[in-house]
Design an enzyme around this catalytic site. Structure first.
Site, PDB file in Angstrom:
ATOM      1  N   CYS A  84       0.888  -1.396   0.016  1.00 48.21           N
ATOM      2  CA  CYS A  84       0.301   0.144   0.153  1.00 48.21           C
ATOM      3  C   CYS A  84       1.108   1.044  -0.232  1.00 48.21           C
ATOM      4  CB  CYS A  84      -0.900   0.101   1.747  1.00 48.21           C
ATOM      5  SG  CYS A  84      -0.104   0.081   2.951  1.00 48.21           S
TER       6      CYS A  84
ATOM      7  N   HIS B 103       3.540   1.312  11.627  1.00 50.90           N
ATOM      8  CA  HIS B 103       1.987   1.607  13.059  1.00 50.90           C
ATOM      9  C   HIS B 103       1.976   2.990  13.333  1.00 50.90           C
ATOM     10  CE1 HIS B 103       1.614  -2.208  11.098  1.00 50.90           C
ATOM     11  NE2 HIS B 103       2.988  -2.802  11.910  1.00 50.90           N
TER      12      HIS B 103
ATOM     13  N   CYS C 183       2.659   6.324   9.206  1.00 52.08           N
ATOM     14  CA  CYS C 183       1.594   6.453   8.321  1.00 52.08           C
ATOM     15  C   CYS C 183       0.592   7.306   8.311  1.00 52.08           C
ATOM     16  CB  CYS C 183       1.224   4.982   7.746  1.00 52.08           C
ATOM     17  SG  CYS C 183      -0.570   5.362   6.075  1.00 52.08           S
TER      18      CYS C 183
ATOM     19  N   HIS D 158      -2.159  -5.151  19.362  1.00 57.94           N
ATOM     20  CA  HIS D 158      -1.606  -4.864  17.787  1.00 57.94           C
ATOM     21  C   HIS D 158      -0.566  -3.278  18.160  1.00 57.94           C
ATOM     22  CE1 HIS D 158      -1.020  -3.097  13.443  1.00 57.94           C
ATOM     23  NE2 HIS D 158      -0.945  -4.908  13.350  1.00 57.94           N
TER      24      HIS D 158
ATOM     25  N   GLU E 224      -0.505  -0.701  16.211  1.00 53.15           N
ATOM     26  CA  GLU E 224      -0.657   0.849  15.672  1.00 53.15           C
ATOM     27  C   GLU E 224      -2.296   0.870  17.000  1.00 53.15           C
ATOM     28  OE1 GLU E 224      -2.642   0.835  11.691  1.00 53.15           O
ATOM     29  OE2 GLU E 224      -4.384   1.914  12.970  1.00 53.15           O
TER      30      GLU E 224
ATOM     31  N   CYS F 260      -8.515   2.063   6.380  1.00 54.71           N
ATOM     32  CA  CYS F 260      -7.787   2.213   5.242  1.00 54.71           C
ATOM     33  C   CYS F 260      -8.157   2.163   4.178  1.00 54.71           C
ATOM     34  CB  CYS F 260      -5.914   1.905   5.310  1.00 54.71           C
ATOM     35  SG  CYS F 260      -5.511   2.261   3.996  1.00 54.71           S
TER      36      CYS F 260
END
Ligand code: SF4
Length: 277
Positions: free
Chosen positions: A13, A76, A98, A126, A128, A190
């Site tokens: 991505c 993340h 990001c 996780h 993120e 996203c």
């Protein structure tokens, strides 16, 4: 004759592509260059980075960093407290969080400061989600499935991990709407994730077997696998083409084979798998 069909949206991505390119291009003026955790969930890429001298460290290693070292922050993102720790060590920071994740962090901080209770749809372990939770003093209510087990009182602000499934988001919002009087919801899944999931969904309905390529610890790849498996019982998750030998026997009668890949799977791994099949 076998037909190999690749999902329209698959592989790197925007955020991962940018992070990988900038990390490989980075030349340190001095000191070590390290990533806080693996740059992406793909062993082949992290091994190549290690060959270039860029190794991964964990949060516990931060106190041993030297002033001349450079720390790469992956897509993340990290909690605000981690930036403080890094600044205390005096290291240089290359921040490759990001922009879509930064957007979530900002929304969470803004609403937390205004007195909202933050609810995150995602996996509490996780990185993120751990990072996002750091923008509301680690006070978020986190649900992986969209189920909630206590009444939502007061003002609620809901966000999602970028790689979540749309169906879980709908479930969560429906559940919150049953008890909450006042809430704001930002669907922060996203677009790249959505596009990959839609393509995987479509293609997995049309093929006899499905191969999903990506790291075993990659959240978005795991979701692609789950989506494909529902439609196509002969779905397999691999990390690279080397793992196809075992699977080829199982899919020897499959005429149409679909391929998709997570957002952290480089193009060369996808091509290698397609050629192998
Ligand atoms: S999946 Fe989306 S949020 Fe995550 S790195 Fe890629 S573009 Fe950014």
């Amino acid at each position: 004759m076998r037909e190999i069909i690749r999902a329209n949206n698959s592989g790197f991505c925007f955020g991962v592509e940018r992070a990988v390119k900038q990390s490989f291009d980075f030349v340190s003026p001095q000191g070590r260059v390290v990533t806080l955790g693996p740059l992406i969930h793909n062993k082949d890429v992290t091994q190549k980075l290690a060959n270039k001298g860029i190794h991964e460290i964990s949060m516990e290693d931060i106190p041993s960093l030297m002033k001349e070292d450079t720390v790469i922050i992956r897509t993340h993102g990290v909690a605000m407290a981690v930036y403080d720790e890094l600044k205390e060590q005096g290291v240089s920071i290359v921040d490759l969080t990001c922009p879509y994740v930064i957007n979530i962090q900002k929304k969470v901080k803004l609403h937390h400061d205004k007195g909202y209770k933050i609810v995150i749809l995602g996996d509490e372990h996780h990185p993120e989600v751990v990072g996002i939770n750091g923008y509301c003093n680690n006070s978020a209510y986190i649900t992986k499935s969209g189920e909630i087990d206590f009444p939502m009182k007061g003002k609620i602000c809901v966000v999602a991990q970028t790689t979540e499934k749309q169906s879980n988001w709908v479930k969560l919002i429906t559940n919150i709407a049953e008890t909450a009087k006042e809430f704001v919801a930002f669907n922060t899944i996203c677009k790249a994730t959505e596009d990959r999931q839609k393509s995987a969904e479509e293609i997995s309905k049309e093929v006899d077997a499905m191969i999903v390529i990506g790291g075993y610890t990659s959240s978005n790849t795991t979701k692609l696998y789950e989506i494909c498996k529902k439609n196509c019982p002969m779905t397999f998750h691999i990390e690279n083409a080397g793992e196809l030998d075992e699977i080829k026997e199982k899919i020897k009668n499959a005429v149409r084979v679909g391929i998709t890949a997570g957002a952290s799977t480089p193009e060369w791994i996808i091509k290698e798998a397609m050629e192998n099949l």
